[in-house]
Write a protein that holds these residues in place. Sequence first.
Motif, PDB file in Angstrom:
ATOM      1  N   CYS A  56       0.827  -1.212   0.000  1.00 51.87           N
ATOM      2  CA  CYS A  56       0.000   0.000   0.000  1.00 51.87           C
ATOM      3  C   CYS A  56       0.859   1.259   0.000  1.00 51.87           C
ATOM      4  O   CYS A  56       0.558   2.214  -0.717  1.00 51.87           O
ATOM      5  CB  CYS A  56      -0.946   0.000   1.200  1.00 51.87           C
ATOM      6  N   ASN A  60       0.999   3.561  -3.187  1.00 51.77           N
ATOM      7  CA  ASN A  60       0.050   4.604  -2.795  1.00 51.77           C
ATOM      8  C   ASN A  60      -1.396   4.110  -2.918  1.00 51.77           C
ATOM      9  O   ASN A  60      -2.246   4.770  -3.518  1.00 51.77           O
ATOM     10  CB  ASN A  60       0.279   5.877  -3.622  1.00 51.77           C
ATOM     11  N   THR A  62      -4.911   2.442  -0.962  1.00 53.22           N
ATOM     12  CA  THR A  62      -5.582   2.318   0.326  1.00 53.22           C
ATOM     13  C   THR A  62      -5.710   0.834   0.644  1.00 53.22           C
ATOM     14  O   THR A  62      -5.669  -0.009  -0.259  1.00 53.22           O
ATOM     15  CB  THR A  62      -6.978   2.958   0.299  1.00 53.22           C
ATOM     16  N   GLU A  64      -8.366  -0.625   1.524  1.00 49.48           N
ATOM     17  CA  GLU A  64      -9.604  -1.077   0.901  1.00 49.48           C
ATOM     18  C   GLU A  64      -9.404  -1.404  -0.573  1.00 49.48           C
ATOM     19  O   GLU A  64      -9.948  -2.379  -1.083  1.00 49.48           O
ATOM     20  CB  GLU A  64     -10.706  -0.019   1.053  1.00 49.48           C
ATOM     21  N   GLU A  65      -8.616  -0.587  -1.260  1.00 49.45           N
ATOM     22  CA  GLU A  65      -8.361  -0.827  -2.679  1.00 49.45           C
ATOM     23  C   GLU A  65      -7.603  -2.137  -2.872  1.00 49.45           C
ATOM     24  O   GLU A  65      -7.969  -2.968  -3.712  1.00 49.45           O
ATOM     25  CB  GLU A  65      -7.574   0.337  -3.273  1.00 49.45           C
TER      26      GLU A  65
END
Length: 99
Positions: A56, A60, A62, A64-65
């Motif tokens: 992450c 860069n 998140t 959640e992504e």
Amino acid sequence: MIENQNIRPAMVIGPLGEPLTLDSLPPPSTTRWVVRRKAEVVAAVNGGLLTIEEACERYNLTLEEFASWQRAVDRSGMQGLRVTRIQHYRDLYERQLKY
């Protein structure tokens, strides 16, 4: 005690069966995320080459992504990572849960 040691593999097997190393992962400056690149990052984390936090931070993303990429691979394989097919695969998965 072994859990506390920072032991990592030098390479893992990528989504297409090729060896992945830290050097062969997508560059940290990647902004265009095609299916293969997403799958490589997921494979690197699953294989222990990177931690979720490192992935992450490096890309860069998140949490959640990244988690959505991981769920997509678990449910539908690499095809689940296609942005144009997300709704289709989500519908299929929800239908499977009903029956």
